[in-house]
Structures are given as C-alpha cells and as structure tokens.
Write a protein that holds these residues in place. Structure first.
Motif, PDB file in Angstrom:
ATOM      1  N   LEU A   1       0.830  -1.207   0.000  1.00 11.07           N
ATOM      2  CA  LEU A   1       0.000   0.000   0.000  1.00 11.07           C
ATOM      3  C   LEU A   1       0.865   1.259   0.000  1.00 11.07           C
ATOM      4  CD1 LEU A   1      -2.819   1.284   0.176  1.00 11.07           C
ATOM      5  CD2 LEU A   1      -2.659   1.075   2.676  1.00 11.07           C
ATOM      6  N   CYS A   2       1.913   1.269   0.801  1.00  5.09           N
ATOM      7  CA  CYS A   2       2.812   2.435   0.842  1.00  5.09           C
ATOM      8  C   CYS A   2       3.483   2.659  -0.516  1.00  5.09           C
ATOM      9  CB  CYS A   2       3.871   2.231   1.926  1.00  5.09           C
ATOM     10  SG  CYS A   2       3.229   2.300   3.606  1.00  5.09           S
ATOM     11  N   LEU A   3       3.857   1.581  -1.181  1.00  4.91           N
ATOM     12  CA  LEU A   3       4.466   1.710  -2.510  1.00  4.91           C
ATOM     13  C   LEU A   3       3.490   2.315  -3.516  1.00  4.91           C
ATOM     14  CD1 LEU A   3       6.397  -1.681  -2.682  1.00  4.91           C
ATOM     15  CD2 LEU A   3       7.389   0.594  -2.470  1.00  4.91           C
ATOM     16  N   GLN A   4       2.219   1.952  -3.411  1.00  8.28           N
ATOM     17  CA  GLN A   4       1.211   2.522  -4.308  1.00  8.28           C
ATOM     18  C   GLN A   4       1.085   4.026  -4.108  1.00  8.28           C
ATOM     19  OE1 GLN A   4      -0.596   0.851  -6.822  1.00  8.28           O
ATOM     20  NE2 GLN A   4       0.997  -0.626  -6.305  1.00  8.28           N
ATOM     21  N   PHE A   5       1.045   4.463  -2.859  1.00 11.88           N
ATOM     22  CA  PHE A   5       0.972   5.899  -2.602  1.00 11.88           C
ATOM     23  C   PHE A   5       2.244   6.601  -3.067  1.00 11.88           C
ATOM     24  CE2 PHE A   5      -2.584   5.043   0.363  1.00 11.88           C
ATOM     25  CZ  PHE A   5      -3.423   6.090  -0.015  1.00 11.88           C
ATOM     26  N   GLY A   6       3.378   5.929  -2.912  1.00 11.18           N
ATOM     27  CA  GLY A   6       4.623   6.502  -3.406  1.00 11.18           C
ATOM     28  C   GLY A   6       4.591   6.719  -4.908  1.00 11.18           C
ATOM     29  N   LEU A   7       4.056   5.742  -5.646  1.00 11.43           N
ATOM     30  CA  LEU A   7       3.950   5.876  -7.098  1.00 11.43           C
ATOM     31  C   LEU A   7       2.977   6.986  -7.492  1.00 11.43           C
ATOM     32  CD1 LEU A   7       3.893   2.110  -8.168  1.00 11.43           C
ATOM     33  CD2 LEU A   7       5.749   3.747  -8.512  1.00 11.43           C
TER      34      LEU A   7
ATOM     35  N   ILE B   1      -8.069  -3.376  11.664  1.00  8.31           N
ATOM     36  CA  ILE B   1      -7.510  -2.043  11.397  1.00  8.31           C
ATOM     37  C   ILE B   1      -6.913  -1.982   9.998  1.00  8.31           C
ATOM     38  CG2 ILE B   1      -5.700  -0.421  12.070  1.00  8.31           C
ATOM     39  CD1 ILE B   1      -6.103  -1.342  14.967  1.00  8.31           C
ATOM     40  N   ILE B   2      -6.148  -3.007   9.612  1.00 10.76           N
ATOM     41  CA  ILE B   2      -5.552  -3.028   8.270  1.00 10.76           C
ATOM     42  C   ILE B   2      -6.635  -3.054   7.196  1.00 10.76           C
ATOM     43  CG2 ILE B   2      -4.167  -4.412   6.674  1.00 10.76           C
ATOM     44  CD1 ILE B   2      -2.458  -5.255   9.057  1.00 10.76           C
ATOM     45  N   SER B   3      -7.720  -3.771   7.439  1.00  7.23           N
ATOM     46  CA  SER B   3      -8.824  -3.813   6.478  1.00  7.23           C
ATOM     47  C   SER B   3      -9.440  -2.427   6.290  1.00  7.23           C
ATOM     48  CB  SER B   3      -9.897  -4.805   6.936  1.00  7.23           C
ATOM     49  OG  SER B   3      -9.376  -6.111   7.035  1.00  7.23           O
ATOM     50  N   TYR B   4      -9.630  -1.716   7.403  1.00  5.72           N
ATOM     51  CA  TYR B   4     -10.137  -0.343   7.305  1.00  5.72           C
ATOM     52  C   TYR B   4      -9.180   0.539   6.509  1.00  5.72           C
ATOM     53  CZ  TYR B   4     -14.055  -0.864  10.591  1.00  5.72           C
ATOM     54  OH  TYR B   4     -15.242  -1.218  11.186  1.00  5.72           O
ATOM     55  N   ILE B   5      -7.886   0.373   6.739  1.00  4.23           N
ATOM     56  CA  ILE B   5      -6.882   1.163   6.011  1.00  4.23           C
ATOM     57  C   ILE B   5      -6.945   0.869   4.518  1.00  4.23           C
ATOM     58  CG2 ILE B   5      -4.402   1.489   5.674  1.00  4.23           C
ATOM     59  CD1 ILE B   5      -4.043   1.018   8.680  1.00  4.23           C
ATOM     60  N   LEU B   6      -7.091  -0.403   4.153  1.00  2.36           N
ATOM     61  CA  LEU B   6      -7.161  -0.786   2.737  1.00  2.36           C
ATOM     62  C   LEU B   6      -8.401  -0.202   2.066  1.00  2.36           C
ATOM     63  CD1 LEU B   6      -6.018  -4.509   2.953  1.00  2.36           C
ATOM     64  CD2 LEU B   6      -4.743  -2.598   1.966  1.00  2.36           C
ATOM     65  N   PHE B   7      -9.540  -0.277   2.735  1.00  5.18           N
ATOM     66  CA  PHE B   7     -10.766   0.307   2.176  1.00  5.18           C
ATOM     67  C   PHE B   7     -10.623   1.825   2.011  1.00  5.18           C
ATOM     68  CE2 PHE B   7     -13.134  -3.576   3.481  1.00  5.18           C
ATOM     69  CZ  PHE B   7     -13.834  -3.778   2.298  1.00  5.18           C
ATOM     70  N   GLY B   8     -10.149   2.493   3.055  1.00  5.14           N
ATOM     71  CA  GLY B   8     -10.004   3.941   2.991  1.00  5.14           C
ATOM     72  C   GLY B   8      -9.032   4.370   1.907  1.00  5.14           C
ATOM     73  N   SER B   9      -7.928   3.634   1.757  1.00  3.26           N
ATOM     74  CA  SER B   9      -6.929   3.980   0.744  1.00  3.26           C
ATOM     75  C   SER B   9      -7.465   3.774  -0.670  1.00  3.26           C
ATOM     76  CB  SER B   9      -5.671   3.136   0.962  1.00  3.26           C
ATOM     77  OG  SER B   9      -5.124   3.359   2.239  1.00  3.26           O
ATOM     78  N   ALA B  10      -8.217   2.682  -0.881  1.00  5.60           N
ATOM     79  CA  ALA B  10      -8.787   2.418  -2.202  1.00  5.60           C
ATOM     80  C   ALA B  10      -9.772   3.517  -2.600  1.00  5.60           C
ATOM     81  CB  ALA B  10      -9.473   1.054  -2.217  1.00  5.60           C
ATOM     82  N   ILE B  11     -10.610   3.929  -1.654  1.00  2.00           N
ATOM     83  CA  ILE B  11     -11.568   5.004  -1.927  1.00  2.00           C
ATOM     84  C   ILE B  11     -10.833   6.320  -2.185  1.00  2.00           C
ATOM     85  CG2 ILE B  11     -13.417   6.396  -0.907  1.00  2.00           C
ATOM     86  CD1 ILE B  11     -14.336   3.854   0.558  1.00  2.00           C
ATOM     87  N   LEU B  12      -9.799   6.592  -1.398  1.00  2.80           N
ATOM     88  CA  LEU B  12      -9.038   7.836  -1.555  1.00  2.80           C
ATOM     89  C   LEU B  12      -8.367   7.903  -2.918  1.00  2.80           C
ATOM     90  CD1 LEU B  12      -7.900  10.454  -0.371  1.00  2.80           C
ATOM     91  CD2 LEU B  12      -6.028   9.099   0.610  1.00  2.80           C
ATOM     92  N   MET B  13      -7.799   6.802  -3.385  1.00  6.03           N
ATOM     93  CA  MET B  13      -7.123   6.804  -4.685  1.00  6.03           C
ATOM     94  C   MET B  13      -8.104   7.061  -5.819  1.00  6.03           C
ATOM     95  SD  MET B  13      -4.175   3.877  -4.515  1.00  6.03           S
ATOM     96  CE  MET B  13      -2.829   4.008  -3.333  1.00  6.03           C
ATOM     97  N   ASP B  14      -9.309   6.493  -5.719  1.00  4.19           N
ATOM     98  CA  ASP B  14     -10.313   6.762  -6.748  1.00  4.19           C
ATOM     99  C   ASP B  14     -10.786   8.210  -6.678  1.00  4.19           C
ATOM    100  OD1 ASP B  14     -10.434   4.519  -8.252  1.00  4.19           O
ATOM    101  OD2 ASP B  14     -12.103   3.599  -7.204  1.00  4.19           O
TER     102      ASP B  14
END
Length: 324
Positions: A25-31, A296-309
């Motif tokens: 996930l961190c690598l995706q945000f870095g890209l 907690i990690i599941s919440y982070i993954l959902f929030g990050s996916a929505i944020l990227m879109d």
C-alpha cells in the motif's frame, strides 16, 4: 547457534502478511505522488526512488498473494483467528497490481513486454480467486470481497491494455488512422499563454505531431500549416505550446490516453461505487472473531482504495472538460 532467533522467526511468520500488505500500500501511494514529479526534476535520487518503487510494487503484491494462498492451505478453519479476514485483502492486492493511473510503465521497453505482464497478472487473478474461496461461508464478506475483486480485475485489465496500446507498432497504427487530422486554426489570438484554449490547441498539436514518437515524418500539408501557425503566434506562446505538447507524452507511461474522458469517468464512478458498497458491507459484518490488527488493516485498505479513486476522478473530469 542459529543465525536468526526462533522468537524472530515466529514474529515474522505471524506478521509477514500484514507487513507485506502495508508495504504494498505504501508503494502505491509513493507511485501516485512521485510519478507526476518525475518530469519536473533532474534529481537522480528521486528518479532512482521512483524506479525502485515501480519495480518493488509488483513483487511485494505478488509475494503477499502467494503467502495468503499458503496461509489458506495451512489454516484449519476458514474464518477463525483472523485467517478469513486476511482473505479479504487478496482483491486489494489485485488493485495494487493494476497500479495507479499516474504510471503504468517506467520506459518504452516495458510497454513492449505487455504480454509478459498479462500472463503474470492472469496468474495472480487465479491466486486471488483461490484465496477468496475462503470467504464462501461468510455472506457479507463474500459479497464485499467480490465487489473489490471485480474492481481489481478491471484495473489489471486496464494496465495490460495501456501497455499494449503504447507499443511502437500500435502507435504507428494509431498514426495511420489519424493521418488526416487538421491542425488548429492559425487565426487564434495569442492572448494569455496560460489560457485553457492554449492547452486545448496544444493537445490538438500533440495528436498531429505524435508521428515523431515512432520516427514518422509530417506530410507536407501539416508541415506548412504548423509553420504558418508558429510564425503568427509569437515566441512566448510558441515555447509554451511546445512545453505543453511534450507534457502530453506522459500518455505513453500512464492510463490517461485510454481511460480518461467520458469512458474513464463512468468506470471510475462504478469502481468507486463498488468499493464504497463493499466498505458498507464490511462495516455491517460481524468482526468479533478476528484479530484487532487485521480489522484495522482492512479499514486502512478500504479507505486507501476510496481515496485513490477520489484523487483520480477529478483529474479525469478535468481532462474530459478540456479535451472532449
């Protein structure tokens, strides 16, 4: 005396998948945040970091998926002790393999290897599906995972299609079909060099001059029209026009040329709706049997996916308004 202590081995075996998912996930945000900066800098360190992130992102996501499948085969219960909830992370790793909209390839050579990317992604889709079988007995999580899986599948397909469409032979075919394009009118007033009209004009020039990318030459008519245009527009506007044109070459390494505009808007709304619906189902599902860290990690993954879109959607809408 063992080189690695048994306590460290047990800690790694316990936290391995969680660590890999968070690193992915961190690598995706870095890209997402580094790739738009690469054309504005000559700093070798920044270029090296982006290259490192680009290479590492796929490897980490593939390793995480492989470990999820291994953990599934070792588990004695399909949804107890946090094992079942980890299966929900598999479709998010597919989203990561699909990559952000801001970068699909690091160089032209990556586009030529699209077939290898396609085979690799196809294998990972099968692995993710096998991991998701762990959630068959959990209705809400099963539907939630299915929505994210579809979004991840389409995103992987987008990346493969973007790589294929940016090959040299595909660009030549595209040039042959656009060979009759007309240049922008040379009667447009110079005006302010930052006006939206100039960005639109530069985009039209980019479509006409794209043959240079594949070593083609302009026909005589295009050459004469472009010469007349630049002679009449003034030196400031001419230099700014060329600068904007060159910036459009990013489409060779992103999904912009294929999935921006109206089609991109529609899909991003659908993708965002799927992930948001999946998040609502996850909120309503029973979580008492899972580890707190996994929740907690599941919440982070959902929030990050929505944020990227949400980040990509305004950019697509702006591009549709400007160029379509």
């Amino acid at each position: 005396m063992p080189i690695i202590k048994e306590s460290l081995k047990r800690l790694w075996n316990t936290e391995e998948i969680r660590t890999l998912v968070l690193v992915s996930l961190c690598l995706q945000f870095g890209l997402v945040f580094l790739s738009p900066l690469i054309k504005h800098t000559r700093q070798k360190l920044l270029i090296l970091v982006l290259w490192f992130f680009y290479l590492l992102a796929d490897y980490v996501a593939i390793l995480a998926l492989g470990n999820l499948l291994r953990r599934q085969s070792e588990a004695t219960c399909c949804h107890h002790g946090g094992v079942g909830l980890m299966a929900l992370w598999a479709p998010f790793l597919l989203l990561h393999l699909g990559g952000p909209n801001t970068i699909t390839s690091y160089s032209i050579k990556d586009n030529e290897l699209w077939w290898r990317h396609f085979l690799g992604l196809a294998v990972q889709v099968v692995v993710a599906f096998m991991v998701l079988l762990q959630l068959v007995a959990i209705p809400r999580l099963r539907v939630a995972a299915f929505f994210v899986f579809i979004a991840g599948l389409v995103k992987c397909s987008e990346r493969t299609w973007a790589l294929r469409s940016s090959r040299m032979d595909q660009l030549r075919k595209s040039y042959d079909m656009q060979n009759q394009e007309q240049l922008p009118s040379n009667t447009v007033a110079p005006g302010n060099i930052y006006e939206t009209d100039q960005i639109t004009e530069a985009y039209e020039f980019y479509k006409i001059f794209k043959p240079f990318v594949v070593d083609h030459r302009l026909n005589q008519n295009h050459y004469e029209q472009s010469q007349t245009y630049f002679q009449n527009c003034g030196h400031l506007k001419a230099f700014k026009m060329v600068e904007i044109e060159l910036s459009f070459l990013d489409v060779l390494h992103t999904k912009a040329d294929l999935f921006n505009g109206l089609r991109g808007c529609i899909w991003r709304f659908i993708s965002l709706g799927m992930i948001a619906s999946s998040f609502v189902l996850f909120l309503k599902s029973e979580k008492s049997g899972y580890a707190k860290a996994d929740i907690i990690i599941s919440y982070i993954l959902f929030g990050s996916a929505i944020l990227m879109d949400l980040i990509s959607l305004p950019l697509i809408i702006i591009s549709y308004i400007l160029f379509f």
